[in-house]
Design a protein around this motif. Structure first.
Motif, PDB file in Angstrom:
ATOM      1  N   ARG A  24       0.825  -1.215   0.000  1.00  0.00           N
ATOM      2  CA  ARG A  24       0.000   0.000   0.000  1.00  0.00           C
ATOM      3  C   ARG A  24       0.864   1.272   0.000  1.00  0.00           C
ATOM      4  NH1 ARG A  24      -5.182  -0.503   2.197  1.00  0.00           N
ATOM      5  NH2 ARG A  24      -6.098  -2.515   1.655  1.00  0.00           N
ATOM      6  N   HIS A  25       2.035   1.211   0.640  1.00  0.00           N
ATOM      7  CA  HIS A  25       2.940   2.359   0.659  1.00  0.00           C
ATOM      8  C   HIS A  25       3.307   2.761  -0.769  1.00  0.00           C
ATOM      9  CE1 HIS A  25       6.490   4.838   1.698  1.00  0.00           C
ATOM     10  NE2 HIS A  25       7.057   4.215   0.675  1.00  0.00           N
ATOM     11  N   HIS A  26       3.742   1.795  -1.559  1.00  0.00           N
ATOM     12  CA  HIS A  26       4.151   2.101  -2.934  1.00  0.00           C
ATOM     13  C   HIS A  26       2.969   2.571  -3.772  1.00  0.00           C
ATOM     14  CE1 HIS A  26       8.195   0.699  -2.264  1.00  0.00           C
ATOM     15  NE2 HIS A  26       7.755  -0.464  -1.820  1.00  0.00           N
ATOM     16  N   GLU A  27       1.805   1.975  -3.557  1.00  0.00           N
ATOM     17  CA  GLU A  27       0.618   2.397  -4.288  1.00  0.00           C
ATOM     18  C   GLU A  27       0.203   3.811  -3.888  1.00  0.00           C
ATOM     19  OE1 GLU A  27      -2.729   2.279  -6.860  1.00  0.00           O
ATOM     20  OE2 GLU A  27      -0.803   1.232  -6.783  1.00  0.00           O
ATOM     21  N   ALA A  28       0.270   4.113  -2.584  1.00  0.00           N
ATOM     22  CA  ALA A  28      -0.106   5.449  -2.101  1.00  0.00           C
ATOM     23  C   ALA A  28       0.816   6.511  -2.680  1.00  0.00           C
ATOM     24  CB  ALA A  28      -0.058   5.480  -0.570  1.00  0.00           C
ATOM     25  N   ARG A  29       2.120   6.231  -2.683  1.00  0.00           N
ATOM     26  CA  ARG A  29       3.061   7.210  -3.254  1.00  0.00           C
ATOM     27  C   ARG A  29       2.773   7.439  -4.734  1.00  0.00           C
ATOM     28  NH1 ARG A  29       9.336   8.498  -2.132  1.00  0.00           N
ATOM     29  NH2 ARG A  29       9.671   9.828  -3.949  1.00  0.00           N
ATOM     30  N   ARG A  30       2.502   6.362  -5.465  1.00  0.00           N
ATOM     31  CA  ARG A  30       2.207   6.501  -6.888  1.00  0.00           C
ATOM     32  C   ARG A  30       0.984   7.386  -7.110  1.00  0.00           C
ATOM     33  NH1 ARG A  30      -1.274   4.800 -10.387  1.00  0.00           N
ATOM     34  NH2 ARG A  30      -2.360   3.510  -8.845  1.00  0.00           N
ATOM     35  N   VAL A  31      -0.088   7.141  -6.351  1.00  0.00           N
ATOM     36  CA  VAL A  31      -1.319   7.917  -6.513  1.00  0.00           C
ATOM     37  C   VAL A  31      -1.087   9.381  -6.149  1.00  0.00           C
ATOM     38  CG1 VAL A  31      -3.666   8.238  -5.648  1.00  0.00           C
ATOM     39  CG2 VAL A  31      -2.842   5.937  -6.169  1.00  0.00           C
ATOM     40  N   LEU A  32      -0.421   9.639  -5.033  1.00  0.00           N
ATOM     41  CA  LEU A  32      -0.190  11.013  -4.593  1.00  0.00           C
ATOM     42  C   LEU A  32       0.675  11.780  -5.587  1.00  0.00           C
ATOM     43  CD1 LEU A  32       0.351  10.387  -0.769  1.00  0.00           C
ATOM     44  CD2 LEU A  32      -1.603  11.535  -1.837  1.00  0.00           C
ATOM     45  N   GLU A  33       1.692  11.131  -6.129  1.00  0.00           N
ATOM     46  CA  GLU A  33       2.533  11.802  -7.121  1.00  0.00           C
ATOM     47  C   GLU A  33       1.758  12.103  -8.388  1.00  0.00           C
ATOM     48  OE1 GLU A  33       7.148  10.625  -6.309  1.00  0.00           O
ATOM     49  OE2 GLU A  33       5.904   9.089  -7.294  1.00  0.00           O
ATOM     50  N   GLU A  34       0.894  11.186  -8.797  1.00  0.00           N
ATOM     51  CA  GLU A  34       0.081  11.432  -9.991  1.00  0.00           C
ATOM     52  C   GLU A  34      -0.851  12.624  -9.801  1.00  0.00           C
ATOM     53  OE1 GLU A  34      -1.950   7.833 -10.915  1.00  0.00           O
ATOM     54  OE2 GLU A  34      -0.217   6.897 -11.894  1.00  0.00           O
ATOM     55  N   LEU A  35      -1.244  12.876  -8.548  1.00  0.00           N
ATOM     56  CA  LEU A  35      -2.138  13.995  -8.247  1.00  0.00           C
ATOM     57  C   LEU A  35      -1.379  15.288  -7.965  1.00  0.00           C
ATOM     58  CD1 LEU A  35      -4.744  12.150  -5.986  1.00  0.00           C
ATOM     59  CD2 LEU A  35      -5.124  13.037  -8.286  1.00  0.00           C
ATOM     60  N   GLY A  36      -0.061  15.244  -8.030  1.00  0.00           N
ATOM     61  CA  GLY A  36       0.716  16.478  -7.898  1.00  0.00           C
ATOM     62  C   GLY A  36       1.496  16.652  -6.616  1.00  0.00           C
ATOM     63  N   ALA A  37       1.417  15.702  -5.686  1.00  0.00           N
ATOM     64  CA  ALA A  37       2.219  15.804  -4.462  1.00  0.00           C
ATOM     65  C   ALA A  37       3.687  15.592  -4.802  1.00  0.00           C
ATOM     66  CB  ALA A  37       1.758  14.780  -3.436  1.00  0.00           C
ATOM     67  N   LYS A  38       4.563  16.186  -4.008  1.00  0.00           N
ATOM     68  CA  LYS A  38       5.999  16.061  -4.210  1.00  0.00           C
ATOM     69  C   LYS A  38       6.629  15.438  -2.963  1.00  0.00           C
ATOM     70  CE  LYS A  38       5.818  20.318  -6.931  1.00  0.00           C
ATOM     71  NZ  LYS A  38       6.195  21.748  -6.957  1.00  0.00           N
ATOM     72  N   PHE A  39       7.706  14.721  -3.180  1.00  0.00           N
ATOM     73  CA  PHE A  39       8.397  14.055  -2.086  1.00  0.00           C
ATOM     74  C   PHE A  39       9.819  14.601  -1.986  1.00  0.00           C
ATOM     75  CE2 PHE A  39       4.842  11.423  -2.908  1.00  0.00           C
ATOM     76  CZ  PHE A  39       4.564  10.742  -1.735  1.00  0.00           C
ATOM     77  N   SER A  40      10.232  14.855  -0.741  1.00  0.00           N
ATOM     78  CA  SER A  40      11.542  15.449  -0.541  1.00  0.00           C
ATOM     79  C   SER A  40      12.023  15.129   0.862  1.00  0.00           C
ATOM     80  CB  SER A  40      11.449  16.976  -0.741  1.00  0.00           C
ATOM     81  OG  SER A  40      12.697  17.588  -0.560  1.00  0.00           O
ATOM     82  N   LEU A  41      13.193  15.640   1.205  1.00  0.00           N
ATOM     83  CA  LEU A  41      13.709  15.602   2.575  1.00  0.00           C
ATOM     84  C   LEU A  41      13.718  17.025   3.105  1.00  0.00           C
ATOM     85  CD1 LEU A  41      16.733  13.137   2.287  1.00  0.00           C
ATOM     86  CD2 LEU A  41      14.498  12.658   3.275  1.00  0.00           C
ATOM     87  N   SER A  42      13.280  17.213   4.342  1.00  0.00           N
ATOM     88  CA  SER A  42      13.257  18.541   4.957  1.00  0.00           C
ATOM     89  C   SER A  42      13.891  18.476   6.330  1.00  0.00           C
ATOM     90  CB  SER A  42      11.821  19.069   5.073  1.00  0.00           C
ATOM     91  OG  SER A  42      11.218  19.167   3.809  1.00  0.00           O
ATOM     92  N   ARG A  43      14.419  19.596   6.743  1.00  0.00           N
ATOM     93  CA  ARG A  43      14.990  19.704   8.087  1.00  0.00           C
ATOM     94  C   ARG A  43      14.200  20.734   8.877  1.00  0.00           C
ATOM     95  NH1 ARG A  43      19.836  17.348   8.811  1.00  0.00           N
ATOM     96  NH2 ARG A  43      20.386  18.731  10.528  1.00  0.00           N
ATOM     97  N   SER A  44      13.957  20.404  10.118  1.00  0.00           N
ATOM     98  CA  SER A  44      13.238  21.328  11.001  1.00  0.00           C
ATOM     99  C   SER A  44      13.669  21.059  12.427  1.00  0.00           C
ATOM    100  CB  SER A  44      11.722  21.144  10.869  1.00  0.00           C
ATOM    101  OG  SER A  44      11.028  22.101  11.639  1.00  0.00           O
ATOM    102  N   GLY A  45      13.674  22.116  13.221  1.00  0.00           N
ATOM    103  CA  GLY A  45      14.061  21.971  14.612  1.00  0.00           C
ATOM    104  C   GLY A  45      14.399  23.326  15.205  1.00  0.00           C
TER     105      GLY A  45
END
Length: 370
Positions: free
Chosen positions: A151-172
């Motif tokens: 489901r993880h791989h399927e969810a990422r595929r669907v979200l990316e197709e809808l325009g979501a972006k994946f990255s690394l962020s730093r916060s603190g």
């Protein structure tokens, strides 16, 4: 002790069955067609009866490899009607029955023809995980991990197709105290609806060892988005920028005990919601920029959360980090006014809006007037 030539060999286990060549599965079609206990059943799923389900479950422990595999396939094809009896058989059956029942539930949880079937089968697997019966519990736990990853791989595929972006962020809260998060970014490129955020559950379940951050930016962001975000216990950081999130939405975030970093930037919230944020026990950093929250409310929040950095600013946000003496730029954050204006690492700032500055405190105070 050696076996005699005529002695029966030990029948193959479920794992052995899965290793058979594809030709054997084709042969099963013929075996299935002539197996009286199975082939007499109507092929229409809507006409499958409880008696048929019971017969197929009984055949999971048959001495015939073909009968076992055919019954397994029929239970998967039956769909939701087979889930409850298969779960019951997994709790009380022989070893081969248990193994095959877990497999049936796993296949339905991954590939069931409706979301309801997939959800019901997934819940059944989790019920088996909690059993004291070690074999069923262990195999169900492995199946749950497999389903989560699928489901993880399927969810990422669907979200990316809808325009979501994946990255690394730093916060603190500061240098040496920041965390790196796997980040899902929803901005003006997002073409989905708030309901599509349900995929985030599977995204995080598939990689539970990671820390996750959700970044939401744009006028489409509203309180309904937080309705889907709040139940996600794997989310450790949230950034909301320039949306229509109100006090009602921010108050809901107080339920997320696992939050470490929360950034509320340029949204129309007031003192009414800030007091609830003190209920988040693990917060290390809260940024509140460009809102209607007063300095007094921010100071009270800082007093209530002694171990949390509360960074409250009114007005504009430049987007740099600096060191003093000389007042030199050390960080230019992407997508900010500083980057758009052409500020670079190493630049020395001497004036802002024609007023002299020598420290970050002075610069922040001047920016807040804009």
């Amino acid at each position: 002790m050696s076996r005699s030539t005529g002695e029966l060999r030990q029948r193959p286990t479920f794992e052995d069955d899965l290793m058979e060549k594809s030709i054997r599965r084709l042969t099963l079609i013929l075996i299935f067609a002539v197996t009286t206990a199975v082939s007499a059943q109507d092929e229409n799923q809507d006409k499958v009866t409880a008696e048929q389900i019971s017969n197929w479950i009984a055949m999971l422990n048959s001495d015939s490899f073909g009968a076992r595999t055919a019954a397994t396939d029929r239970l998967i094809l039956a769909g939701d009607i087979s889930i409850a009896p298969v779960l019951a058989a997994a709790k009380n059956g022989e070893l081969e029955t248990v193994i095959r029942c877990v497999y049936v539930l796993r296949q339905l949880a991954m590939h069931g023809d409706t979301s309801e079937v997939r959800s019901t089968a997934y819940d059944a697997l989790n019920r088996l995980v909690r059993l004291e019966f070690a074999t069923a519990s262990r195999r169900a736990a492995s199946a749950v991990i497999a389903v989560n990853n699928n489901r993880h791989h399927e969810a990422r595929r669907v979200l990316e197709e809808l325009g979501a972006k994946f990255s690394l962020s730093r916060s603190g809260p500061g240098v040496g105290m920041t965390e790196t998060y796997n980040t899902v970014i929803f901005d003006k490129s997002w073409r989905g609806s708030p309901e599509n955020l349900e995929h985030l559950k599977w995204l995080t379940l598939g990689k539970p060892e990671r820390k996750w951050m959700i970044t939401m930016e744009g006028e489409q962001i509203n309180d309904q988005w937080l309705h889907y975000i709040t139940p996600l216990t794997a989310i450790n950081a949230i950034r909301v920028k320039s949306g229509k999130v109100t006090d009602d939405g921010v108050t809901r975030l107080s339920e997320m005990a696992q939050l470490e970093s929360l950034e509320l930037l340029y949204i129309p919230i007031t003192d009414a919601s800030v007091g609830k944020l003190k209920e988040i026990p693990n917060l290390q950093l809260i940024k509140i920029y460009g809102t209607n929250v007063t300095a007094a409310a921010a100071q009270q929040l800082q007093a209530d959360l002694a171990n949390t950095e509360v960074d409250h600013r009114q007005g504009g946000f430049l987007g740099i980090g600096c060191e003093d003496q000389p007042f030199r730029v050390t960080v230019v954050r992407k997508g900010t006014a500083a980057e758009k204006a052409g500020l670079q690492f190493g630049d020395v700032i001497t004036r802002f809006n024609d007023e002299p500055v020598t420290s970050m405190t002075e610069l922040t105070e001047l920016i807040a007037k804009n």
